[in-house]
Design an enzyme around this catalytic site. Sequence first.
Site: not given
Length: 425
Positions: A184, A229, A273, A411
Site C-alpha cells: 500500500k 485521526e 487498506e 476521494e
Amino acid sequence: MHHLATLSGVTWPDTPPRLYARTVEIDDPGRLLDWLPERDAFAWIRDGDGMVGWGEVVTHKPTTVLDADQWWSDLVGQVVAVSELGDAPAGAGFMAFGSFVFDPDNTHVRSVLTVPETIVGRRRGRCWMTRIGPEFRHDDVRPAPAPARPPRSVSYADGGLTGPQWEAAVAQAVRRIGAGEVDKVVLARDLLARAAEPIDPRWLVGRLAAEYSRCWTYRVDGLVGATPEMLVRQENGLATSRVLAGTIRRSGDSQRDLALASALARSSKDLEEHEYAVASVARALAPFCSGMHVPDAPYVLELPNVLHLATDVTAVADQGTSALRLAAALHPSAAVCGTPTAPARAMIAELEKMDRERYAGPVGWIDARGDGEWGIALRCGQLDETDSRQIRLFAGCGIVAGSDPEAELAEAAAKLVPMRDALGG
C-alpha cells in the site's frame, strides 16, 4: 549536533533555561477561539473543549520527533510550576504545542515545538489560565482581539500535479503494487488557494471547529486544519490510537448514506487498506505498551463530508513513556504512508512531485507529565510564510492493488472540502 532553541528571542545551545509557570482556575472562558489574536497563536479544540495559546516563550525546531521528546524532557526538568487546580486535567499547566514534518529527508521546512506565554483551557468542566515566562506572571489579562475576517475573492490553482497527472501517478502506483514493490502507498496532492487580502487563520479554525466538531481542530505555526485521526493520545498511562483508512464520499441523502456506510463496511478494497493501517499501529505500539486491545472489526465514522472505516486501538503505556515517544514510534503509520514503510515513503517522494511539509505529520500538544494528544495533520492547509494571502491545501488517499485512479481523485476532492468550505468555497 547542537540543536538550537529560542527563549524570548535569545538563542542558546542545548542547555534549557529556567522557566516559571503559574496556573489559576478561572470562570468558564466561553468560546476558546474568541481569545486568540490573529498572529502567534495556537489552538487544539474538539467539541468546544481544549486549549488555546498565544505568545512565544520557547520554540524548538527539532530534526525528529525523538529529538523533540528528549529536548522536552530536559526542558521540563528546569520548570518551576505552581497550580491551584489540584488534580488538574491533562494539558493544564506547563505545556507546548507542536507540529512535525512528514518526511525530514524530503522537505525544506523544520518541525516546531513551542511553549506559549499564555494558555487558556477547558477540559471536563475545569477551566484554567497558565502564564509562562522567565519569572512568575500574575497579570491575568484577557486580550481584546479584533473580530476574525472572512477571506475575500479566493481562487484556486493546481499544486504539484494537475488532476490528470495525479491520476497517472495513482495508476503507476497500482502497477508497482501489482509488481510487489509495496502493499500500500498513500499518495497526496496539493491545491493552492489565494485570497485578495491576507488570510485570517482565526476565521479558518472557527469555521472548522463549528462544522467538524468531532474532529480535532488545530492551529500551529501556520498549519490549520481539523483532523479526524488521532495518532496517539496518552492520559494517565492509557494510550489510544484512532486509525482511519477506507473512505467514501457522502451523498447528502441520509438513506443513501446508510447504504454507502454498509457498502464501505463490506468493501474488500477498503477493508484491506484498513487492515494494513491497524496492523502497523499495533506493531509500533507493542514495544512501549502492554495490555493492548485491537477490535476485531472497524466501525464507520460519520463526518459531514465523508465516511471512514475506523478502529480505536488502546493499550497501557510503559511507565516513563511520553506521548511524544509514542508518536515517534507510530509516525509514519500505514494510514498516511503505506506499507512496508521505507519503500512506500520512497515511492511518495518519487510520485507526488511536491513537498508535504507538515501535512500528514504529528500535530498536537504535550504537557509536563508527558501526557498529550498527537493527531495526524490531515484536512489542513499551510499558510504561506512569505505571502499571507496564500495557503496550500492537502489531501491524500490510500492506494492498494484494487484502487481506481478516477475514484481516488474524487476521494481526494472530498477530503479537500473542509478547507475549501472554510475559505468560502
